[in-house]
Design a protein around this motif. Sequence first.
Motif, PDB file in Angstrom:
ATOM      1  N   LYS A   1      14.054   0.565  35.734  1.00 21.93           N
ATOM      2  CA  LYS A   1      14.085   0.588  34.260  1.00 21.93           C
ATOM      3  C   LYS A   1      14.022   2.011  33.728  1.00 21.93           C
ATOM      4  CE  LYS A   1      10.932  -2.746  34.271  1.00 21.93           C
ATOM      5  NZ  LYS A   1       9.961  -3.784  33.890  1.00 21.93           N
TER       6      LYS A   1
ATOM      7  N   SER B   1       5.286 -15.741  35.122  1.00 21.15           N
ATOM      8  CA  SER B   1       5.424 -15.359  33.714  1.00 21.15           C
ATOM      9  C   SER B   1       4.104 -14.897  33.116  1.00 21.15           C
ATOM     10  CB  SER B   1       5.997 -16.518  32.904  1.00 21.15           C
ATOM     11  OG  SER B   1       5.159 -17.627  33.042  1.00 21.15           O
TER      12      SER B   1
ATOM     13  N   ASP C   1      11.379  -8.039  37.387  1.00 26.48           N
ATOM     14  CA  ASP C   1      11.821  -7.602  36.047  1.00 26.48           C
ATOM     15  C   ASP C   1      12.502  -6.237  36.095  1.00 26.48           C
ATOM     16  OD1 ASP C   1      12.004  -7.820  33.226  1.00 26.48           O
ATOM     17  OD2 ASP C   1      10.326  -6.433  33.031  1.00 26.48           O
ATOM     18  N   PRO C   2      13.685  -6.095  36.664  1.00 25.88           N
ATOM     19  CA  PRO C   2      14.527  -7.109  37.299  1.00 25.88           C
ATOM     20  C   PRO C   2      14.373  -7.082  38.821  1.00 25.88           C
ATOM     21  CG  PRO C   2      15.785  -5.117  36.984  1.00 25.88           C
ATOM     22  CD  PRO C   2      14.401  -4.821  36.506  1.00 25.88           C
TER      23      PRO C   2
ATOM     24  N   SER D   1       7.517  -7.448  29.648  1.00 21.74           N
ATOM     25  CA  SER D   1       8.707  -7.397  30.490  1.00 21.74           C
ATOM     26  C   SER D   1       9.968  -7.096  29.689  1.00 21.74           C
ATOM     27  CB  SER D   1       8.850  -8.712  31.255  1.00 21.74           C
ATOM     28  OG  SER D   1       8.896  -9.766  30.345  1.00 21.74           O
TER      29      SER D   1
ATOM     30  N   ARG E   1      15.312 -13.397  34.050  1.00 26.92           N
ATOM     31  CA  ARG E   1      14.923 -12.910  35.373  1.00 26.92           C
ATOM     32  C   ARG E   1      15.325 -13.913  36.452  1.00 26.92           C
ATOM     33  NH1 ARG E   1       8.891 -12.005  34.832  1.00 26.92           N
ATOM     34  NH2 ARG E   1       8.928 -12.453  32.621  1.00 26.92           N
TER      35      ARG E   1
ATOM     36  N   PHE F   1      13.088  -8.326  30.661  1.00 31.26           N
ATOM     37  CA  PHE F   1      13.857  -9.569  30.649  1.00 31.26           C
ATOM     38  C   PHE F   1      12.921 -10.764  30.439  1.00 31.26           C
ATOM     39  CE2 PHE F   1      16.418  -6.656  33.178  1.00 31.26           C
ATOM     40  CZ  PHE F   1      17.699  -6.880  32.687  1.00 31.26           C
TER      41      PHE F   1
ATOM     42  N   SER G   1       7.197 -10.509  39.582  1.00 28.53           N
ATOM     43  CA  SER G   1       7.699 -10.556  38.205  1.00 28.53           C
ATOM     44  C   SER G   1       9.225 -10.378  38.165  1.00 28.53           C
ATOM     45  CB  SER G   1       6.987  -9.529  37.318  1.00 28.53           C
ATOM     46  OG  SER G   1       6.688  -8.363  38.038  1.00 28.53           O
TER      47      SER G   1
ATOM     48  N   SER H   1      10.789  -2.172  40.296  1.00 28.14           N
ATOM     49  CA  SER H   1      11.479  -2.574  39.070  1.00 28.14           C
ATOM     50  C   SER H   1      11.240  -1.532  37.971  1.00 28.14           C
ATOM     51  CB  SER H   1      10.971  -3.932  38.598  1.00 28.14           C
ATOM     52  OG  SER H   1      11.193  -4.904  39.577  1.00 28.14           O
TER      53      SER H   1
END
Length: 160
Positions: A132, A37, A11-12, A44, A51, A46, A9, A128
Amino acid sequence: MKIAICPGSFDPITLGHVDIIERAADIFDQVIVLVMSNSAKEKSLFTVEERMALVEKCIHKPNVKIDTYNGLLVNYAKDSGAVAIVKGLRAVSDFDYEFQMALTNKSLYPDVETVFLSARAQNMFLSSSMVKEVCSHGGDIGSFVPTCIKQDIYNKMQRR
Ligand code: ADP
């Protein structure tokens, strides 16, 4: 030409992802970083386009390309002629899920192999979600993501 897919994914994208992608690019003729996706994960941060743009900023190997897909990974593998799916393995916590995915993909499409690369010691606990979490509390993410995207992540977090 041996093509491998690095799906995720992103993200990021983190330094853990960058390491796996670059090592895969040293082994295979071409690597496709596939930004999925349809992840079952939480919403997500982003968009897919964002991404992909972040991946593009971090990866500079000529034999790596970036694509996106929202279907079954094995169908993408079939269509792109990929011989391998490359995954990074962190602590044992990754193992159950990744092994299950690898067996499922093998039974759906026997021509593709799942190749596991072990995470580097310094990236073993890097994800990720952790980036975050730290960023949302104003912590320094400098040792978790490439410097060139650090500000993009802070900016995005601030606009939420
Ligand atoms: P995450 O699991 O952090 O949400 P993704 O779903 O984008 O990330 O993961 C894509 C691939 O990258 C998976 O194979 C995952 O195991 C691998 N990966 C993620 N973080 C790391 C890391 N720190 N070191 C090595 N591989 C990693």
